[in-house]
Design a protein around this motif. Sequence first.
Motif, mmCIF file in Angstrom:
data_model
loop_
_atom_site.group_PDB
_atom_site.id
_atom_site.type_symbol
_atom_site.label_atom_id
_atom_site.label_comp_id
_atom_site.label_asym_id
_atom_site.label_seq_id
_atom_site.Cartn_x
_atom_site.Cartn_y
_atom_site.Cartn_z
ATOM 1 N N GLN A 121 -16.034 2.876 -0.289
ATOM 2 C CA GLN A 121 -14.905 3.134 0.585
ATOM 3 C C GLN A 121 -15.304 4.170 1.616
ATOM 4 O OE1 GLN A 121 -11.382 4.450 -1.387
ATOM 5 N NE2 GLN A 121 -10.129 4.457 0.452
ATOM 6 N N ILE A 122 -15.162 3.823 2.874
ATOM 7 C CA ILE A 122 -15.539 4.719 3.955
ATOM 8 C C ILE A 122 -14.367 5.622 4.277
ATOM 9 C CG2 ILE A 122 -16.277 4.867 6.344
ATOM 10 C CD1 ILE A 122 -17.582 2.169 6.041
ATOM 11 N N THR A 123 -14.601 6.921 4.192
ATOM 12 C CA THR A 123 -13.556 7.890 4.486
ATOM 13 C C THR A 123 -13.421 8.054 5.990
ATOM 14 O OG1 THR A 123 -14.057 9.063 2.444
ATOM 15 C CG2 THR A 123 -12.784 10.254 4.103
ATOM 16 N N LYS A 124 -12.231 7.958 6.459
ATOM 17 C CA LYS A 124 -11.991 8.102 7.889
ATOM 18 C C LYS A 124 -12.227 9.543 8.309
ATOM 19 C CE LYS A 124 -8.571 7.404 11.511
ATOM 20 N NZ LYS A 124 -7.190 7.000 11.819
ATOM 21 N N VAL A 125 -13.007 9.719 9.376
ATOM 22 C CA VAL A 125 -13.328 11.051 9.867
ATOM 23 C C VAL A 125 -12.303 11.456 10.904
ATOM 24 C CG1 VAL A 125 -15.037 12.444 11.043
ATOM 25 C CG2 VAL A 125 -15.776 10.703 9.432
ATOM 26 N N ASP A 126 -11.712 12.607 10.730
ATOM 27 C CA ASP A 126 -10.778 13.117 11.722
ATOM 28 C C ASP A 126 -11.084 14.587 11.960
ATOM 29 O OD1 ASP A 126 -9.699 14.488 9.574
ATOM 30 O OD2 ASP A 126 -8.112 13.010 9.245
ATOM 31 N N GLU A 127 -10.157 15.255 12.685
ATOM 32 C CA GLU A 127 -10.404 16.650 13.029
ATOM 33 C C GLU A 127 -10.329 17.580 11.836
ATOM 34 O OE1 GLU A 127 -6.174 15.473 14.330
ATOM 35 O OE2 GLU A 127 -8.202 14.651 14.345
ATOM 36 N N ASN A 128 -9.886 17.096 10.680
ATOM 37 C CA ASN A 128 -9.736 17.960 9.509
ATOM 38 C C ASN A 128 -10.952 17.954 8.587
ATOM 39 O OD1 ASN A 128 -7.046 18.724 10.184
ATOM 40 N ND2 ASN A 128 -6.317 16.748 9.406
ATOM 41 N N ASN A 129 -11.805 16.923 8.681
ATOM 42 C CA ASN A 129 -12.975 16.871 7.795
ATOM 43 C C ASN A 129 -14.223 16.369 8.517
ATOM 44 O OD1 ASN A 129 -12.065 14.289 8.159
ATOM 45 N ND2 ASN A 129 -12.405 13.638 6.045
ATOM 46 N N PRO A 130 -14.630 17.026 9.602
ATOM 47 C CA PRO A 130 -15.850 16.586 10.298
ATOM 48 C C PRO A 130 -17.098 17.113 9.596
ATOM 49 C CG PRO A 130 -14.939 18.486 11.409
ATOM 50 C CD PRO A 130 -13.986 18.162 10.291
ATOM 51 N N VAL A 131 -18.225 16.469 9.877
ATOM 52 C CA VAL A 131 -19.518 16.967 9.419
ATOM 53 C C VAL A 131 -19.964 18.065 10.385
ATOM 54 C CG1 VAL A 131 -21.903 16.365 8.902
ATOM 55 C CG2 VAL A 131 -20.071 14.705 8.475
ATOM 56 N N ASN A 132 -20.385 19.186 9.842
ATOM 57 C CA ASN A 132 -20.745 20.334 10.675
ATOM 58 C C ASN A 132 -22.195 20.198 11.157
ATOM 59 O OD1 ASN A 132 -20.758 22.747 12.019
ATOM 60 N ND2 ASN A 132 -20.569 24.037 10.201
ATOM 61 N N PHE A 133 -22.410 19.302 12.120
ATOM 62 C CA PHE A 133 -23.758 19.083 12.648
ATOM 63 C C PHE A 133 -24.303 20.328 13.348
ATOM 64 C CE2 PHE A 133 -22.015 14.767 12.492
ATOM 65 C CZ PHE A 133 -23.022 14.108 11.837
ATOM 66 N N MET A 134 -23.457 21.031 14.063
ATOM 67 C CA MET A 134 -23.909 22.151 14.875
ATOM 68 C C MET A 134 -24.276 23.381 14.057
ATOM 69 S SD MET A 134 -24.020 21.110 17.996
ATOM 70 C CE MET A 134 -24.714 19.637 17.225
ATOM 71 N N SER A 135 -24.061 23.347 12.743
ATOM 72 C CA SER A 135 -24.442 24.492 11.914
ATOM 73 C C SER A 135 -25.951 24.635 11.797
ATOM 74 C CB SER A 135 -23.823 24.347 10.517
ATOM 75 O OG SER A 135 -24.324 23.196 9.860
ATOM 76 N N ILE A 136 -26.698 23.553 12.064
ATOM 77 C CA ILE A 136 -28.164 23.611 11.980
ATOM 78 C C ILE A 136 -28.802 23.445 13.356
ATOM 79 C CG2 ILE A 136 -28.226 22.784 9.600
ATOM 80 C CD1 ILE A 136 -28.948 20.010 10.695
ATOM 81 N N ASN A 137 -28.033 23.728 14.415
ATOM 82 C CA ASN A 137 -28.588 23.493 15.755
ATOM 83 C C ASN A 137 -29.772 24.401 16.069
ATOM 84 O OD1 ASN A 137 -27.149 25.848 15.963
ATOM 85 N ND2 ASN A 137 -26.018 25.266 17.803
#
Length: 317
Positions: free
Chosen positions: A3-19
């Motif tokens: 089941q694919i969890t819908k991504v919204d503004e409340n549970n994004p992946v923090n890509f920029m934490s490793i920029n």
Amino acid sequence: MFQITKVDENNPVNFMSINKWTTALSVILIVFSLSTLVVKGLNWGLDFTGGTLVEVGFEQPANLSELRTVLEANEFGDAVVQNYGTQRDVLVRIPPREGAASDTIGNDLLRVLQTNIDGDIDVRRVEFVGPQVGEELAEAGGLAMIVALICILVYVSFRFEWRLALSAVAGLGQDVVLILGLFSLLQMQVDLTILAALLAVIGYSLNDSIVVADRIRENFRKLRKNTPVEVINISLSQTMSRTLVTSLTTLMVLLVLMFFGGQMIFGFSVALAMGVVVGTYSSVFTRSTLVLAMGISREDLMPPEVEKEGEDQENYL
């Protein structure tokens, strides 16, 4: 079932934490690629260096694998063998050799084929292509990539915003440099098919950049209370499924071509596969990090306000 969890503004992946780490990785890879290009250079193919062209015809469809094996056993291992027209027509290209005339090289090659393959080979032509033609092709290819990048910069600046455009072109430039660095490191031949692959990578990577840029612009206008870092994380998370599906399906096809497509398109497949990998990396990390570093904000992506005619008259009254 997954089941694919819908991504919204409340549970994004923090890509920029490793920029910071991805920025350091990008700098290391670019410096290494440029250093490899300077030290080892590129292994230019016959399309750029010139050489001798020998076209022959067989009564039966030619076995290219057998031809390559015979030529390699008779000091022609650097020859490029391919069909030219029908399966009975074969074009052999040989790099230039010091102290040997093109006629001598062509006659030696024909003697090998007549002795080991077929004594009734029909010789169609023996030609010599000078290095001047190769230099013109290299200049034209480099100019084509530069013009493509400039056109992309102009289009994205007009369609979105100049920061998004500059980050997109920088990411495309990184993709090209890393692919050329790989070819320089492995000393794989660079011919016109590799040039076509580089241009295809630019188009492929640009497509993903446009999708991400459009989602970033949309979310900046919609999510007014979020910071730029949060907006970009949300945008990347929302487009990640599309990016991964596109990249993985493309890689599957390219891997099949790489292992089963034969020698003639092996370099083309390697360049495209490398382009898909680094293009996906650039879309997620490089371009987004550059956009943040240039200080993009919601105000930069808002459409200009257009005053209505009725409002002008009310203000006047």
